[in-house]
Design a protein around this motif. Structure first.
Motif, PDB file in Angstrom:
ATOM      1  N   GLU A   1      42.151  24.297  17.159  1.00 43.39           N
ATOM      2  CA  GLU A   1      43.329  24.188  16.296  1.00 43.39           C
ATOM      3  C   GLU A   1      43.311  25.276  15.220  1.00 43.39           C
ATOM      4  N   LEU A   2      42.163  25.488  14.608  1.00 45.87           N
ATOM      5  CA  LEU A   2      42.048  26.527  13.587  1.00 45.87           C
ATOM      6  C   LEU A   2      42.257  27.908  14.195  1.00 45.87           C
ATOM      7  N   MET A   3      41.754  28.109  15.380  1.00 47.17           N
ATOM      8  CA  MET A   3      41.930  29.400  16.051  1.00 47.17           C
ATOM      9  C   MET A   3      43.389  29.654  16.394  1.00 47.17           C
ATOM     10  N   ILE A   4      44.070  28.642  16.885  1.00 49.82           N
ATOM     11  CA  ILE A   4      45.486  28.802  17.246  1.00 49.82           C
ATOM     12  C   ILE A   4      46.323  29.107  16.013  1.00 49.82           C
ATOM     13  N   ARG A   5      46.045  28.398  14.913  1.00 46.93           N
ATOM     14  CA  ARG A   5      46.769  28.691  13.669  1.00 46.93           C
ATOM     15  C   ARG A   5      46.472  30.116  13.202  1.00 46.93           C
ATOM     16  N   GLY A   6      45.229  30.542  13.352  1.00 43.30           N
ATOM     17  CA  GLY A   6      44.881  31.901  12.960  1.00 43.30           C
ATOM     18  C   GLY A   6      45.590  32.949  13.790  1.00 43.30           C
ATOM     19  N   ILE A   7      45.729  32.696  15.090  1.00 35.65           N
ATOM     20  CA  ILE A   7      46.431  33.648  15.963  1.00 35.65           C
ATOM     21  C   ILE A   7      47.886  33.786  15.535  1.00 35.65           C
ATOM     22  N   PHE A   8      48.557  32.675  15.331  1.00 31.74           N
ATOM     23  CA  PHE A   8      49.970  32.735  14.953  1.00 31.74           C
ATOM     24  C   PHE A   8      50.148  33.366  13.577  1.00 31.74           C
TER      25      PHE A   8
ATOM     26  N   MET B   1      39.891  39.995   2.964  1.00 29.32           N
ATOM     27  CA  MET B   1      39.774  40.269   1.530  1.00 29.32           C
ATOM     28  C   MET B   1      40.427  39.199   0.662  1.00 29.32           C
ATOM     29  N   GLY B   2      40.908  38.124   1.235  1.00 32.02           N
ATOM     30  CA  GLY B   2      41.492  37.095   0.374  1.00 32.02           C
ATOM     31  C   GLY B   2      42.469  36.182   1.055  1.00 32.02           C
ATOM     32  N   ALA B   3      42.506  36.206   2.374  1.00 34.98           N
ATOM     33  CA  ALA B   3      43.449  35.348   3.088  1.00 34.98           C
ATOM     34  C   ALA B   3      42.932  33.928   3.176  1.00 34.98           C
ATOM     35  N   SER B   4      43.829  33.018   3.475  1.00 30.97           N
ATOM     36  CA  SER B   4      43.449  31.624   3.710  1.00 30.97           C
ATOM     37  C   SER B   4      43.730  31.210   5.151  1.00 30.97           C
ATOM     38  N   SER B   5      44.129  32.165   5.981  1.00 33.87           N
ATOM     39  CA  SER B   5      44.360  31.914   7.398  1.00 33.87           C
ATOM     40  C   SER B   5      44.335  33.250   8.125  1.00 33.87           C
ATOM     41  N   GLY B   6      44.297  33.182   9.437  1.00 35.93           N
ATOM     42  CA  GLY B   6      44.284  34.400  10.228  1.00 35.93           C
ATOM     43  C   GLY B   6      42.936  34.632  10.893  1.00 35.93           C
ATOM     44  N   LEU B   7      42.916  35.568  11.834  1.00 37.93           N
ATOM     45  CA  LEU B   7      41.692  35.838  12.582  1.00 37.93           C
ATOM     46  C   LEU B   7      40.628  36.489  11.715  1.00 37.93           C
ATOM     47  N   GLY B   8      41.045  37.412  10.853  1.00 36.78           N
ATOM     48  CA  GLY B   8      40.083  38.028   9.944  1.00 36.78           C
ATOM     49  C   GLY B   8      39.478  37.020   8.994  1.00 36.78           C
ATOM     50  N   TYR B   9      40.301  36.092   8.511  1.00 40.39           N
ATOM     51  CA  TYR B   9      39.799  35.032   7.631  1.00 40.39           C
ATOM     52  C   TYR B   9      38.811  34.138   8.372  1.00 40.39           C
ATOM     53  N   PHE B  10      39.099  33.827   9.628  1.00 44.43           N
ATOM     54  CA  PHE B  10      38.205  32.974  10.419  1.00 44.43           C
ATOM     55  C   PHE B  10      36.812  33.591  10.488  1.00 44.43           C
ATOM     56  N   ILE B  11      36.733  34.896  10.751  1.00 38.86           N
ATOM     57  CA  ILE B  11      35.436  35.567  10.862  1.00 38.86           C
ATOM     58  C   ILE B  11      34.746  35.647   9.503  1.00 38.86           C
ATOM     59  N   LYS B  12      35.493  36.061   8.480  1.00 37.74           N
ATOM     60  CA  LYS B  12      34.895  36.226   7.152  1.00 37.74           C
ATOM     61  C   LYS B  12      34.441  34.890   6.570  1.00 37.74           C
ATOM     62  N   ASN B  13      35.228  33.850   6.765  1.00 31.17           N
ATOM     63  CA  ASN B  13      34.894  32.545   6.205  1.00 31.17           C
ATOM     64  C   ASN B  13      33.563  32.036   6.746  1.00 31.17           C
ATOM     65  N   TYR B  14      33.381  32.121   8.062  1.00 32.72           N
ATOM     66  CA  TYR B  14      32.143  31.610   8.650  1.00 32.72           C
ATOM     67  C   TYR B  14      30.968  32.550   8.439  1.00 32.72           C
ATOM     68  N   SER B  15      31.224  33.838   8.275  1.00 37.33           N
ATOM     69  CA  SER B  15      30.114  34.751   7.967  1.00 37.33           C
ATOM     70  C   SER B  15      29.560  34.481   6.573  1.00 37.33           C
ATOM     71  N   ASP B  16      30.414  34.035   5.658  1.00 32.81           N
ATOM     72  CA  ASP B  16      29.933  33.694   4.316  1.00 32.81           C
ATOM     73  C   ASP B  16      28.957  32.522   4.348  1.00 32.81           C
ATOM     74  N   TYR B  17      29.116  31.651   5.328  1.00 32.43           N
ATOM     75  CA  TYR B  17      28.223  30.503   5.470  1.00 32.43           C
ATOM     76  C   TYR B  17      27.133  30.743   6.521  1.00 32.43           C
ATOM     77  N   ALA B  18      27.011  31.994   6.959  1.00 33.97           N
ATOM     78  CA  ALA B  18      25.988  32.374   7.959  1.00 33.97           C
ATOM     79  C   ALA B  18      26.130  31.590   9.256  1.00 33.97           C
ATOM     80  N   ASN B  19      27.362  31.177   9.585  1.00 33.37           N
ATOM     81  CA  ASN B  19      27.619  30.489  10.851  1.00 33.37           C
ATOM     82  C   ASN B  19      28.017  31.545  11.882  1.00 33.37           C
ATOM     83  N   TYR B  20      27.002  32.224  12.417  1.00 30.98           N
ATOM     84  CA  TYR B  20      27.270  33.366  13.290  1.00 30.98           C
ATOM     85  C   TYR B  20      27.721  32.943  14.684  1.00 30.98           C
ATOM     86  N   THR B  21      27.542  31.697  15.016  1.00 25.82           N
ATOM     87  CA  THR B  21      28.100  31.206  16.278  1.00 25.82           C
ATOM     88  C   THR B  21      29.624  31.282  16.235  1.00 25.82           C
ATOM     89  N   ASN B  22      30.206  30.808  15.130  1.00 28.36           N
ATOM     90  CA  ASN B  22      31.653  30.890  14.975  1.00 28.36           C
ATOM     91  C   ASN B  22      32.117  32.324  14.760  1.00 28.36           C
TER      92      ASN B  22
END
Length: 300
Positions: free
Chosen positions: A102-109, A248-269
């Motif tokens: 669901e989060l991925m689909i929202r990020g794509i759109f 750099m400051g989004a709350s959605s999107g594919l770039g946000y998905f990668i950056k958000n989980y990298s901040d938490y060291a969740n490299y699987t996501n």
């Protein structure tokens, strides 16, 4: 035909499935999504087995992908020699597509909405203004030297300032995409107009002495095929700018998905997000390729 169906990709597919089913040194999650991906790749390969012209390329690409997945599976899940946090197993990565769908689909759109709006405005302004500047000598002498200075500046340089300057992140991201697309389109349009053959220009002036009909009835059909042919390069550059801005400051999107989980060291996501970006870009390139076939039936 039987030899094609039982070719190297099919052998690698069977080996991959058997390898996934074997126990390994690292505990991994559900293998269902990974097995689905392997089956999907095999289905794609089999579909190309009936296309003589495209079979060899499809066979080589699918075989290379199977080989990479096999190496990935061996060094992570089976032998456990790769770093457990930085290099997750493929079973865990592809299972993210199920748990975070669901989060991925929202990020794509969200990303595609920004991407297409920025591309339409950037390409439209670049073409219209580029045709006008390329056609009118006085405008060309004024704006072309300025464009040659500004256009080489990478959007990465001014993205942080635009994000801080604009009232909302989405408007900042849209502006960055527009600027990143506008300048290359503007420059290439000017060069294409000024590079027209002299005989063609003389005939066009005789038919359309006014600038407006000249731009929209003569120059536009001449420039348009080149813009469409360069659309894949424009798309790749636009997606790069988009994902960079989203980090750099989004709350959605594919770039946000990668950056958000990298901040938490969740490299699987993070790895799943990178794969998702590659899939989206590949699908968009296929769509653009079909558009090019239907919109441009000649070469200029």
């Amino acid at each position: 035909m039987i030899r094609k169906l039982l070719g190297l990709p099919t052998v690698l597919f069977v080996v991959s499935v058997l390898l996934v089913c074997l126990p390994g040194k690292r505990e991994v999650g559900q293998p269902g999504a990974f097995l689905f991906v392997l089956g999907l790749m095999e289905a794609v390969y089999l579909s190309f087995a009936f296309r003589k012209e495209e079979y060899t390329a499809a066979k080589d690409i699918i075989s290379l992908l199977y080989g990479l997945l096999l190496v990935w599976e061996i060094v992570t899940a089976k032998l456990g020699i790769a770093h457990q946090v930085l290099i997750p197993a493929p079973e865990d990565v592809f299972w993210v597509f199920v748990t975070q769908r669901e989060l991925m689909i929202r990020g794509i759109f969200s990303s595609l909405a920004l991407l297409f709006s920025g591309m339409v405005v950037g390409i439209g302004l670049g073409m219209i203004l580029g045709m006008a500047v390329g056609w009118v000598p006085r405008l060309r002498n004024l704006f072309f030297p300025i464009a040659r200075v500004i256009s080489p500046i990478p959007p990465i340089i001014y993205t942080p300032y635009v994000v801080a300057l604009m009232p909302t992140f989405r408007s900042a991201s849209r502006l960055v995409i527009i600027l990143g697309i506008f300048w290359p389109t503007f420059m290439s349009t000017i060069l294409r107009v000024t590079g027209m053959e002299r005989r063609l220009l003389d005939s066009a002036r005789a038919l359309c002495p006014n600038s407006r009909p000249m731009i929209f009835e003569i120059l536009f059909p001449y420039v348009w095929p080149g813009i469409i042919r360069n659309l894949r390069v424009t798309l790749s550059a636009s997606f790069l700018i988009l994902t960079m801005a989203e980090m750099m400051g989004a709350s959605s999107g594919l770039g946000y998905f990668i950056k958000n989980y990298s901040d938490y060291a969740n490299y699987t996501n993070v790895v799943a997000g990178i794969i998702l970006v590659g899939i989206v870009v590949s699908v968009l390139n296929l769509v653009i390729g079909q558009m090019e076939k239907h919109l441009i039936r000649w070469k200029v």
